[in-house]
Design a protein around this motif. Structure first.
Motif, short mmCIF file in Angstrom:
data_model
loop_
_atom_site.label_atom_id
_atom_site.label_comp_id
_atom_site.label_asym_id
_atom_site.label_seq_id
_atom_site.Cartn_x
_atom_site.Cartn_y
_atom_site.Cartn_z
N HIS A 263 0.81 -1.22 0.00
CA HIS A 263 0.00 0.00 0.00
C HIS A 263 0.84 1.27 0.00
O HIS A 263 0.37 2.33 0.41
CB HIS A 263 -0.95 -0.01 1.20
CG HIS A 263 -2.00 -1.05 1.12
ND1 HIS A 263 -2.68 -1.54 2.23
CD2 HIS A 263 -2.52 -1.72 0.05
CE1 HIS A 263 -3.55 -2.45 1.85
NE2 HIS A 263 -3.48 -2.58 0.53
N ILE B 228 -4.63 4.14 2.81
CA ILE B 228 -5.33 3.59 3.97
C ILE B 228 -6.63 2.96 3.44
O ILE B 228 -7.55 3.68 3.03
CB ILE B 228 -5.65 4.67 5.02
CG1 ILE B 228 -4.35 5.27 5.55
CG2 ILE B 228 -6.47 4.07 6.16
CD1 ILE B 228 -3.43 4.31 6.27
N THR C 157 -10.26 0.97 3.22
CA THR C 157 -11.49 0.86 4.00
C THR C 157 -12.34 -0.24 3.37
O THR C 157 -12.01 -0.79 2.32
CB THR C 157 -12.28 2.17 4.00
OG1 THR C 157 -12.69 2.47 2.66
CG2 THR C 157 -11.44 3.32 4.54
N CYS D 4 -3.03 8.78 0.65
CA CYS D 4 -2.52 9.82 1.54
C CYS D 4 -1.16 10.31 1.02
O CYS D 4 -0.25 9.50 0.80
CB CYS D 4 -2.37 9.29 2.96
SG CYS D 4 -3.94 8.84 3.74
N GLU E 229 -1.07 -5.09 8.82
CA GLU E 229 -1.45 -3.83 8.20
C GLU E 229 -0.26 -2.89 8.08
O GLU E 229 -0.12 -2.17 7.08
CB GLU E 229 -2.58 -3.17 9.01
CG GLU E 229 -3.90 -3.92 8.97
CD GLU E 229 -4.40 -4.11 7.55
OE1 GLU E 229 -4.52 -3.09 6.83
OE2 GLU E 229 -4.66 -5.26 7.15
N LEU F 210 1.97 -1.20 4.77
CA LEU F 210 2.31 0.21 4.68
C LEU F 210 3.82 0.44 4.73
O LEU F 210 4.28 1.57 4.93
CB LEU F 210 1.62 0.97 5.81
CG LEU F 210 0.09 1.07 5.66
CD1 LEU F 210 -0.56 1.44 6.99
CD2 LEU F 210 -0.28 2.08 4.59
N ILE G 132 1.64 6.93 11.36
CA ILE G 132 0.84 5.90 10.71
C ILE G 132 0.65 4.72 11.67
O ILE G 132 -0.44 4.14 11.77
CB ILE G 132 1.50 5.42 9.41
CG1 ILE G 132 1.56 6.56 8.38
CG2 ILE G 132 0.76 4.23 8.81
CD1 ILE G 132 2.45 6.27 7.19
N THR H 82 -2.94 3.35 12.92
CA THR H 82 -3.28 1.98 12.56
C THR H 82 -3.55 1.15 13.80
O THR H 82 -4.51 0.35 13.84
CB THR H 82 -2.13 1.34 11.74
OG1 THR H 82 -1.90 2.12 10.57
CG2 THR H 82 -2.46 -0.09 11.34
N ARG I 60 -7.02 1.90 15.06
CA ARG I 60 -8.07 1.34 14.19
C ARG I 60 -8.21 -0.17 14.40
O ARG I 60 -9.33 -0.69 14.52
CB ARG I 60 -7.72 1.66 12.74
CG ARG I 60 -8.66 1.07 11.71
CD ARG I 60 -8.40 1.67 10.33
NE ARG I 60 -7.02 1.54 9.90
CZ ARG I 60 -6.54 0.47 9.25
NH1 ARG I 60 -7.33 -0.55 8.98
NH2 ARG I 60 -5.27 0.43 8.86
#
Length: 702
Positions: free
Chosen positions: A11, A137, A139, A146, A255, A259, A293, A297, A300
């Motif tokens: 990502h 990011i 969803t 970003c 995740e 990134l 980040i 993360t 979340r």
């Protein structure tokens, strides 16, 4: 299962993605600009990059883009813009231009400026920072591209954390190159600051957290009596990770890998429900973005596991708080760590010159380091167990301290790096040992091939502390370089450096300390040495205004004098508002939770006491005394809450600095008095009458 190597960086619009999607000439110009080339990106290049970035993002499901920046809230900000637009014929199109990549215009009126602009002056600009790669990011319904950016006022005044950091990075890298050339390193093309930020955090049950207004609104408990078992046994540290926490950590790591963030370490920390992630080192600007980040993360993913992530520096009284140990060093284009001791005398001379630059800088500007970690939450942490004190000092270890102490005798032939430690057990191999033990109490410690700054708060952006660290070190490197050059007329580089380092060793003696920084005797010794000591946040923030600190920051083009004042006022305003919110939450929780619970407890106890009295002829004095105690606590709480209400009215009428002074002098004391009464009441209230989940339940993961 996919291996991390198969999806790492998926990502991120990184070098691999750019090489695959950009024309060769565009790729080369972009990478040249990223690596410090002189050529600026023109609009044609930007259009090509934007088109490729959009196609890449859309291929991964992104529907929006946002300039992602670091305002002076310690958080990040973003304004999402859709790729989708409709032409005059009603045809849907997905577009993203070079102009939209390079610049955006978010509303800047409500973000902190420290008085440099009025509320009605809303215009602000975000500008693409190509040195940090764009990322997505995702969803459930798409995702957002970003674009890391700086944030400026319409007149060019920085309003973010990143711009001063980038200037500090430039300052130290330029001066490090000058020193390297002085030592004959002609083939070195660049020097980069490398950083790794260890992130401590708490995890508690989300359902319990929602029932505590202080955790929801403040990130910490403003009331709450201690549990029967806290961290007395120190049995949580490095323990087996709870399966629920491990599942969370594994998903968070996955995740973060996507990134481009490599998490190297995960473990239980000292306090119950406290944990740590530690990433691999990377370039300083990128490390700063990656830490932001990481925090977002982690929050979340925690919600997906029914957990609440707490990044406050002291979410629970008495038990350990959380920091963010910021490790840093310098690396040259040949891959050499410039803080790595060597068996080569020439390289060790160079190593000591860089080391001396940091020592010299900290000895002169340690107050700036203290100011950089002055935040509302860190005030409750600094000085506690497993946290450095509020006094800035440097720990070098026995080997380097001995080298500095013996410089009068001449330069040592070699500096011990690592030896073998024979464990005396045939079944176990010998292990390598560092040239010194670790001092966990030191704010700034040399740990073998890097420095660890342990005073950064867990919730802080590392941009602020890094900016000050690198500025101080840049000054020190320049000072050492100038002194060496002035001595080169009649001697060689090694002897000139040795001569300079003798002076550095003497000048830095006050800030070098090898003992226990938690010991109260160190505080007295620090005062005798003339070191700055600031226990409260406003006192520490005032160090920004010291003329020599202002001259340093403006002289190295990190912050203008106006920006320094604005930065100070922003931080001070944050402190005042944060503590005022905590006061309001404390008042609300006690009025609507603790006081009614005391009344219900008194009512139940009173009925029981009356019944017992009808069955006994005399006695019950202890019981009656207990009832009087509860009534007295309620009366005292009511009185203190009236004081708190009047105090909050008073500070709202004062100027910013006066409000901060009142809060520190009287407000925190009043809050502690109220908390003591509330916690005493809580300890007497029955479980079925408790208004909020107690520590006993919060500090256990089921």
């Amino acid at each position: 299962m996919e291996r991390p190597t198969s999806y790492f960086g998926r990502h991120v619009f990184n070098e691999k993605a750019m090489r695959e999607r950009l024309p060769k000439d565009v790729f080369e110009q972009l990478t040249s600009a990223i690596n410090g080339g002189q050529q600026k990106l023109d609009s044609r290049i930007a259009d090509v990059v934007a088109a490729a970035m959009k196609e890449w993002a859309i291929s991964l499901g992104a529907t929006h883009y946002a300039h992602w920046f670091h305002p002076r809230t310690e958080l990040t900000a973003e304004k999402h813009m859709a790729f989708l637009s409709v032409d005059e014929r009603g045809t849907p199109l997905e577009a993203f231009t070079g102009g939209e990549l390079i610049q955006s215009e978010p509303d800047a009126s409500s973000l902190p400026s420290g008085g440099t602009r009025s509320t009605f002056e809303a215009r602000g600009y975000t500008a693409w920072d190509p040195t940090s790669p764009a990322f997505i990011i995702p969803t459930e319904n798409g995702g957002t591209l970003c674009i890391p950016s700086v944030f400026l006022s319409w007149d060019g005044t920085p309003l973010d954390m990143k711009t001063p950091l980038l200037k500090a990075i430039t300052a130290i890298e330029e001066r490090a190159m000058r020193m390297l050339r002085l030592f004959g390193n002609r083939g070195i093309r660049w020097v980069k600051v490398t950083v790794g930020a260890e992130q401590e955090f708490f995890l508690i049950d989300e359902e319990l957290a929602r029932r505590r207004p202080d955790l929801v609104l403040c990130g910490r408990t403003v009331i709450g009596c201690l549990p029967p078992k806290g961290q007395q046994l120190e049995d949580h540290y490095f323990g087996a990770i709870h399966p629920r926490v491990l599942a969370y950590m594994e998903e968070a790591e996955q995740e973060l890998h996507k990134l481009g963030i490599a998490i190297k370490t995960r473990h239980d920390e000292v306090a119950p429900c406290q944990f740590e992630f530690a990433p691999q080192f990377t370039e300083a600007n990128l490390a700063t973005d990656q830490n932001q980040i990481t925090m977002s993360t982690m929050k979340r993913i925690a919600r997906c596991h029914g957990l609440r992530l707490l990044l406050h520096e002291k979410p629970f009284a008495v038990i350990n708080g959380s920091g963010k140990h910021t490790n840093f060093s310098l690396m040259d284009s040949d891959g050499h760590n410039l803080l790595e001791p060597s068996t080569s005398q020439r390289r060790n001379v160079q190593f000591l010159a860089f080391l001396g630059g940091l020592l010299l800088g900290v000895s002169k500007y340690s107050s700036l380091l203290r100011a950089s970690v002055a935040s509302p939450g860190n005030m409750y942490r600094l000085g506690g167990n497993e946290a450095p004190p509020a006094i800035m000092s440097v720990y070098l270890g026995n080997a380097l301290t001995d080298v500095l102490n013996r410089l009068e005798e001449g330069f040592p032939d070699e500096i011990p790096t690592k030896g073998l430690m024979d464990l005396g057990l045939n079944k176990l191999p010998s292990i390598k040992k560092e040239n010194s033990d670790r001092n966990r109490t030191a704010p700034l410690a040399f740990t073998g091939n890097k420095f660890e700054f342990r005073a950064t708060g867990a919730s802080q952006s590392i941009a602020g502390p890094l900016t000050m660290l690198l500025t101080i070190w840049a000054w020190g490197i320049e000072e050492v370089t100038n002194r060496i050059e002035s001595r080169l007329g009649n001697t060689d580089i090694a002897d000139a450096t040795l001569d300079v380092l003798r002076d550095v060793a003497k000048e830095s003696m006050a800030i070098r300390f090898e003992g226990n920084c938690y010991d109260p005797e160190w505080h007295e010794e620090a005062r005798r040495r003339g070191l700055p000591i600031a226990n409260a946040t406003p006192e520490a923030l005032a160090y920004y205004l010291i003329p020599e600190n202002r001259d340093l920051l403006s002289g190295l083009n990190v912050m203008t004098d106006r920006e320094i004042t604005a930065y100070y006022e922003t931080r001070l305003e944050q402190y005042v508002k944060t503590v005022d919110i905590e006061m309001a939450v404390m008042d609300d929780m006690i009025r609507h939770g603790i006081l009614p619970s005391i009344s219900r407890q008194i009512t139940q106890e009173g009925s029981a006491l009356e019944k017992a009295a009808s069955l006994l002829d005399d006695g019950l004095e202890t019981w009656k005394g207990h009832m009087k105690t509860l009534c007295g606590i309620k009366e005292a709480l009511l009185q203190k809450l009236e004081e708190l209400k009047n105090f909050r009215k008073k500070i709202k009428m004062e100027e910013l600095e006066d409000s901060a002074s009142l809060i520190t002098g009287d407000g925190l004391k009043l809050m502690n008095e109220i908390r003591s009464l509330s916690d005493a009441a809580e300890s007497w209230i029955a479980d079925d009458l408790q208004p909020f989940p107690p520590y006993r339940d919060l500090l256990v993961i089921h």
